[in-house]
Write a protein that holds these residues in place. Structure first.
Motif, PDB file in Angstrom:
ATOM      1  N   MET A  16       0.836  -1.195   0.000  1.00  0.00           N
ATOM      2  CA  MET A  16       0.000   0.000   0.000  1.00  0.00           C
ATOM      3  C   MET A  16       0.879   1.257   0.000  1.00  0.00           C
ATOM      4  N   GLY A  17       1.954   1.238   0.782  1.00  0.00           N
ATOM      5  CA  GLY A  17       2.874   2.379   0.816  1.00  0.00           C
ATOM      6  C   GLY A  17       3.614   2.574  -0.499  1.00  0.00           C
ATOM      7  N   GLY A  46      -3.293  -5.100   7.765  1.00  0.00           N
ATOM      8  CA  GLY A  46      -2.133  -4.393   7.239  1.00  0.00           C
ATOM      9  C   GLY A  46      -2.502  -3.447   6.117  1.00  0.00           C
ATOM     10  N   ALA A  47      -3.406  -3.882   5.240  1.00  0.00           N
ATOM     11  CA  ALA A  47      -3.851  -3.025   4.141  1.00  0.00           C
ATOM     12  C   ALA A  47      -4.616  -1.822   4.684  1.00  0.00           C
ATOM     13  N   MET A  48      -5.444  -2.061   5.691  1.00  0.00           N
ATOM     14  CA  MET A  48      -6.204  -0.973   6.288  1.00  0.00           C
ATOM     15  C   MET A  48      -5.277   0.012   6.999  1.00  0.00           C
ATOM     16  N   ALA A  49      -4.308  -0.506   7.722  1.00  0.00           N
ATOM     17  CA  ALA A  49      -3.330   0.365   8.384  1.00  0.00           C
ATOM     18  C   ALA A  49      -2.549   1.171   7.351  1.00  0.00           C
ATOM     19  N   MET A  51      -3.608   1.967   4.360  1.00  0.00           N
ATOM     20  CA  MET A  51      -4.529   2.900   3.727  1.00  0.00           C
ATOM     21  C   MET A  51      -4.614   4.195   4.538  1.00  0.00           C
ATOM     22  N   TYR A  52      -4.733   4.079   5.852  1.00  0.00           N
ATOM     23  CA  TYR A  52      -4.848   5.271   6.685  1.00  0.00           C
ATOM     24  C   TYR A  52      -3.504   5.926   6.965  1.00  0.00           C
ATOM     25  N   THR A  53      -2.443   5.148   7.089  1.00  0.00           N
ATOM     26  CA  THR A  53      -1.110   5.717   7.329  1.00  0.00           C
ATOM     27  C   THR A  53      -0.650   6.544   6.149  1.00  0.00           C
ATOM     28  N   PHE A  54      -0.805   5.999   4.949  1.00  0.00           N
ATOM     29  CA  PHE A  54      -0.331   6.674   3.741  1.00  0.00           C
ATOM     30  C   PHE A  54      -1.422   7.516   3.069  1.00  0.00           C
ATOM     31  N   ARG A  55      -2.633   7.527   3.653  1.00  0.00           N
ATOM     32  CA  ARG A  55      -3.781   8.230   3.065  1.00  0.00           C
ATOM     33  C   ARG A  55      -3.955   7.843   1.597  1.00  0.00           C
TER      34      ARG A  55
END
Length: 83
Positions: A16-17, A46-49, A51-55
């Motif tokens: 995701m990042g 992990g994908a959800m984290a 998604m929100y970490t990297f917007r």
């Protein structure tokens, strides 16, 4: 089994990042299908984290609502399996 869960969630977070990094630089992107595959293989948290970490993908309704729902299902199944 725990090692698999940690590995797939870290991989989903990392992908995701990387996809967000590529999006900012207008490079070849990771397919949404791949992101969903990682989530369905156990990496929803992990994908959800990621998604929100990297917007990243936060405007997509399928990701905004689907990933938390899938993560809840995965956590429930893991909890039931461990009992």
């Amino acid at each position: 089994m725990v090692q698999y869960g940690i590995a797939i969630n870290l991989l989903a977070f990392f992908v995701m990042g990387v996809d967000k990094y590529k999006a900012k630089r207008r490079r070849f992107r990771t397919a949404e299908r791949t992101l969903w595959l990682l989530a369905w293989l156990g990496g929803a948290l992990g994908a959800m984290a990621g998604m929100y970490t990297f917007r990243h993908k936060t405007r997509h309704r399928t990701f905004r609502y689907g990933l938390p729902l899938l993560a809840a299902v995965e956590l429930f199944l893991y909890w039931r399996w461990r009992r």
